[in-house]
Enzyme design. Structure first.
Site, mmCIF file in Angstrom:
data_model
loop_
_atom_site.group_PDB
_atom_site.id
_atom_site.type_symbol
_atom_site.label_atom_id
_atom_site.label_comp_id
_atom_site.label_asym_id
_atom_site.label_seq_id
_atom_site.Cartn_x
_atom_site.Cartn_y
_atom_site.Cartn_z
ATOM 1 N N LYS A 93 5.566 -1.013 -21.128
ATOM 2 C CA LYS A 93 5.778 0.030 -20.116
ATOM 3 C C LYS A 93 7.246 0.456 -20.081
ATOM 4 C CE LYS A 93 4.817 2.580 -16.424
ATOM 5 N NZ LYS A 93 5.953 2.619 -15.547
ATOM 6 N N HIS A 127 7.820 2.743 -22.877
ATOM 7 C CA HIS A 127 7.129 3.976 -22.488
ATOM 8 C C HIS A 127 8.045 4.854 -21.637
ATOM 9 C CE1 HIS A 127 4.814 6.151 -19.376
ATOM 10 N NE2 HIS A 127 3.902 6.362 -20.316
ATOM 11 N N ASN A 128 8.677 4.264 -20.659
ATOM 12 C CA ASN A 128 9.553 5.050 -19.788
ATOM 13 C C ASN A 128 10.817 5.501 -20.521
ATOM 14 O OD1 ASN A 128 7.634 4.238 -17.916
ATOM 15 N ND2 ASN A 128 9.144 4.072 -16.267
ATOM 16 N N GLU A 133 9.797 8.452 -22.323
ATOM 17 C CA GLU A 133 9.622 9.530 -21.332
ATOM 18 C C GLU A 133 10.956 10.217 -21.033
ATOM 19 O OE1 GLU A 133 7.787 7.983 -17.732
ATOM 20 O OE2 GLU A 133 9.053 9.319 -16.542
ATOM 21 N N LEU A 159 0.824 -1.210 0.000
ATOM 22 C CA LEU A 159 0.000 0.000 0.000
ATOM 23 C C LEU A 159 0.857 1.258 0.000
ATOM 24 C CD1 LEU A 159 -2.791 -1.182 2.473
ATOM 25 C CD2 LEU A 159 -2.862 -1.128 -0.020
ATOM 26 N N MET A 172 1.285 4.091 -4.907
ATOM 27 C CA MET A 172 0.613 3.502 -6.057
ATOM 28 C C MET A 172 -0.416 2.465 -5.616
ATOM 29 S SD MET A 172 1.630 4.832 -8.988
ATOM 30 C CE MET A 172 1.486 3.634 -10.347
ATOM 31 N N GLY A 173 -0.017 1.547 -4.736
ATOM 32 C CA GLY A 173 -0.926 0.477 -4.316
ATOM 33 C C GLY A 173 -2.155 1.029 -3.618
#
Lengths: 330, 330, 330, 330
Positions: free
Chosen positions: A189, A192-193, A196, A8, A11-12
């Site tokens: 992903k 993607h980074n 970025e 948690l 993000m979580g």
């Protein structure tokens, strides 16, 4: 539908919240109980162990692991694998290296467990705007989890439709894709980074030129007193370089055009590095993406040994003594 | 207000149109009369010579020159300067090198004429969306022309306000800025285009990696059947790399994911080159912007002489015969 | 002293020859018997199997494996390991990835076998000039093999001594070093090759500029009729850029200044790639070494998908139709 | 033969000395008289003004100007032009931008004066080893000065002849070339220096990787205790990367492997920058040469504004607080 969430962190926790707002049933576990309690007040069911988490979920279970990539994620998935039953699915929403996904999915398949890797973009904005999800795994399993992904993703929103798209599969237009088998989600992903990094460095270099042109070290006749905050702002409207990263740039410059809160030592994560490794492995020339990564490496060093070696060579062939070399070499 | 426009190419014609829609009075001239007639049907006043154009305008006159940067613009401004009177203003809306602006403004000032340089971004979309304008020149003169700039620019639109901006000067938020004295507008536009090259190349390299990972030249076990159109689409929502250039990418891929209409020989313009020259002059490291420019240079050559030299060296020290070298070197 | 050699490609055969000339006793094996017979005529003892090779060698044995890096080397070492006895040593003189060396040395140590990795530079010139050797492994074992290394290496030759070197360990001055434990030899050789790529590309780019300045596509007033062969030759004398690679360049250009035998598709090997991977892993910025590798990747593609994507974006925002785009996009 | 030399910095003084040793007659002038007197003791004729220098020389005169490129050289040549007579020749041995040569040669030709530009490489070693000369100008005039160039250049020395060279014009083999008309000498020298930057940076990056692999910040199991001085030394023998710059590297590392005398702020000169400008003008991709220049720019800054902007963006989208950012951004 029902989902277990392990981890948690920012993000979580926000993923749990967005699912709760979408009327899903969420069972949460975190090493520190405090964060579990916080989520309970928002409607999640908290548990004190992964055994308890597994016990609360109806079969076939789905458990979303949201931990730092690497050892933490690997150990948790191994522990979960010992508790789950055939047909259950483990979702890795972190930033795992895609080859680890492929290996892991194979190992879990041997025990009848499913593995889904989800590349998750959205940062601190995801809770409100939704998360862009790039998903790898078995099509049937990904389909079974569709209600979760649909809730987490941004949806159509008010973004104009791309002309020419067929409506057959509108998941991409709602902000998530099934990219392929295990590993494909994190592969997309990762790239993607990598992109970025390149985009960010392009802006950084451009603003460096602007800043330098406004510098008081220039003779006044060559200087322009440029307002960098205004420049970032104006490019948000009607210009080819408008983007979300530019919005963030404008925001940062509106608050403090000198960026004095930031020292300029820029971190990088696994995905930026793996993108270069992948390009090298696939023989794809990526000068921009690599330069962007190297700029970050360089930002964290005061002077490189290589720089000193350049000075040493210059001294050797030309007798040049570099200005800040700390005295005449003997 | 009243404006003369010289040059009715796509950009000039659309600027005329947008001003007409904004109830300005526009007098237009173009070498080929056909384009003048087309604008007349939309409400412009057409003329057959620059003398006539000057004659139609009330003092102090404003004339917008929208011609290809370089000789054409230079000759036109010289000709205009012979016709205009003190207090009149020449606006160069093209892609002129900013040092030429500075020199030209100085020459015109000697004759009592004003010079305003306007970097104009917006491409084929500017007519509807408005043009992002970066303006250089004397503040008073730029202020006098404000109604024109306000009409040409996009305005606030529905773009969210940047938190933290003061409302003192909202021109940037309406899509135009007074960047500084003569040359400053084109300087900012130049850097804008330099950044644009970097952004574009970052996407290009990322999609190259994705494309290569889906290539049939890879063993099937290492391949992902990635849907590049879906990937571009999904990144438009909630992801950090969303941008207008990504919107255009998604659009191109939706129509033809193989991009078979494009040969891959990519042009570059003066501004991309001048950005590198400026960085070199100002000693600013710009590896990404330079790499992006070089990728375009490279795209227009089949093989470089340098590549052949590499092969020759490899043959020299290792006896390596490059696969496609056309036979064993003697 | 006595050495077994497995693999009689150009490198392996010449290593055998140089050792024979140095009065060492060499037992050779090669998959194709023809090459074995050739070496026999030069004084080597040929064998028809690795079992026979092991049988001919006195304990503690030393076996030099000179095969292509990767599977071939791995399989051979595994096979040898089953035949050798504690105290024997396997030397891998190929281009193995240094992490494979470390793993392999550990595995062999478990069986009491020694492993020495030797990065070998010298190409087709090594037989006459000697090989530059970068050696990894246990110091005692490397010491035991010293007579072999001393013979293979170039020796002091007529290269001027480096001022300031102590004479304690003169192996580096004789052309070989013990770089460290297993893997260190190939690590140093890997970086050596990474540098080599950078050096080669620096010359390639410089000659590209010269060639382009002499190009008939330039207006005559801007052109220089440069003699590239003479330029390479003159730089060999007294200039800062003199090097062996420049000698080879001069040689190539003396023979054929147009380099017409070479198509310009340039291969790369594992070591150039691993250098970048190592730099990324160690967070070292290596823009030159990476650019050099990418130039080779690029040299083997006619046009990249990324290039086509650039054109597609340009069409999208500006209506630009790239010159060779095969017709107007719809 | 007779030569006037203006400017007795290290380069000018050593050129005078080498000519004196070759039995030429040298008349020297320098702003500070002390250096003139020093040369007089070695056989030169010293003068106290350029008028006196011109007065001492027999027609047609030859005057070698060896001053810092830019204003100093320009002013001196203008002054000389007022004193010389038709048929005389001005030699610019400095690092002038080649386009200035072309312009200057044209201006002088109008007065019947000749202009020869000489790119001179050799640094502090030139006096003993000879200078590598790249010469631009009229062939007849260059031919007339041949005795001087032949003396200054290194000569054949003991450098092995390049196989395949014809013996027709052996000047290149003796260390000087007539590259072409005015400007061609400095153009070739400019590219020479551009290449030099690339070569130096390739070594710098390679040694950076080696240094980093030996760093105590690595876990001991991943570290190699590499001896960088030995590595530079061993590569001087038999390896593909041997070069004069490597000799200098070995020398620097033999003296102080930590390079602690050098701070790592590396200067750059006009020629490195002009090389990139020329490549951009000629549309030649030069990623390595540009990266090498940018590394020098970067070496002179602690942190760039662009780096801080990267951190600001990272904070904006991910809430990342960069480690050294000086506290939590608000």
């Amino acid at each position: 539908m029902q989902l277990g969430i392990i981890g948690l962190g920012r993000m979580g926790a926000n993923i749990a919240r967005r699912l709760l707002r979408g009327q899903h049933e969420v069972v949460v576990y975190n090493r520190s109980a405090e964060k579990v309690r916080a989520l309970e007040t928002e409607g999640a069911e908290g548990v004190a162990s992964i055994e308890a988490l597994v016990g609360k979920l109806a079969r076939p279970r789905a458990v979303w692991v949201m931990l730092p990539a690497g050892d933490a994620t690997g150990r948790m998935i191994a522990a979960l694998a010992g508790l789950l039953e055939p047909g259950d699915v483990i979702i890795d929403g972190g930033n795992t290296f895609y080859k680890d996904d492929i290996r892991r999915a194979g190992e879990l398949a041997g025990r009848g467990l499913h593995y889904v890797d989800v590349g998750t973009s959205g940062g601190v904005w995801g809770l409100e705007r939704g998360y862009c999800l790039m998903i790898g795994g078995d099509a049937g399993v990904v389909g079974r989890l569709d209600p979760l992904f649909g809730t987490l993703a941004p949806g159509h929103g008010d973004i104009p439709r791309t002309p020419g798209r067929s409506a057959a599969d509108d998941r991409a237009e709602r902000g998530y894709i099934h990219a392929g088998p295990a590993g494909a989600g994190h592969f997309v992903k990762m790239v993607h980074n990598g992109i970025e990094y390149g985009l960010m460095q392009a802006y950084a270099e451009g603003f460096d030129i602007l800043k330098s042109k406004a510098s008081e070290s220039l003779p006044e006749a060559e200087r322009f007193e440029l307002d960098l905050a205004d420049i970032a702002e104006v490019w948000r409207r009607g210009s080819v370089v408008s983007s979300w990263l530019l919005d963030l740039t404008a925001q940062a410059l509106a608050g403090d055009v000198g960026l004095s809160r930031f020292a300029g030592e820029v971190a990088d994560s696994g995905e930026g590095r793996w993108t270069i490794d992948a390009a090298v492995e696939q023989a794809v020339p990526v000068p921009v993406l690599a330069s962007a990564l190297f700029a970050r490496f360089r930002s964290r060093q005061e002077h490189t040994y290589g720089d000193r070696l350049l000075s040493a060579m210059r001294y050797g062939f030309g007798g040049h003594v570099e200005a800040h070399g700390g005295g005449e070499p003997a």
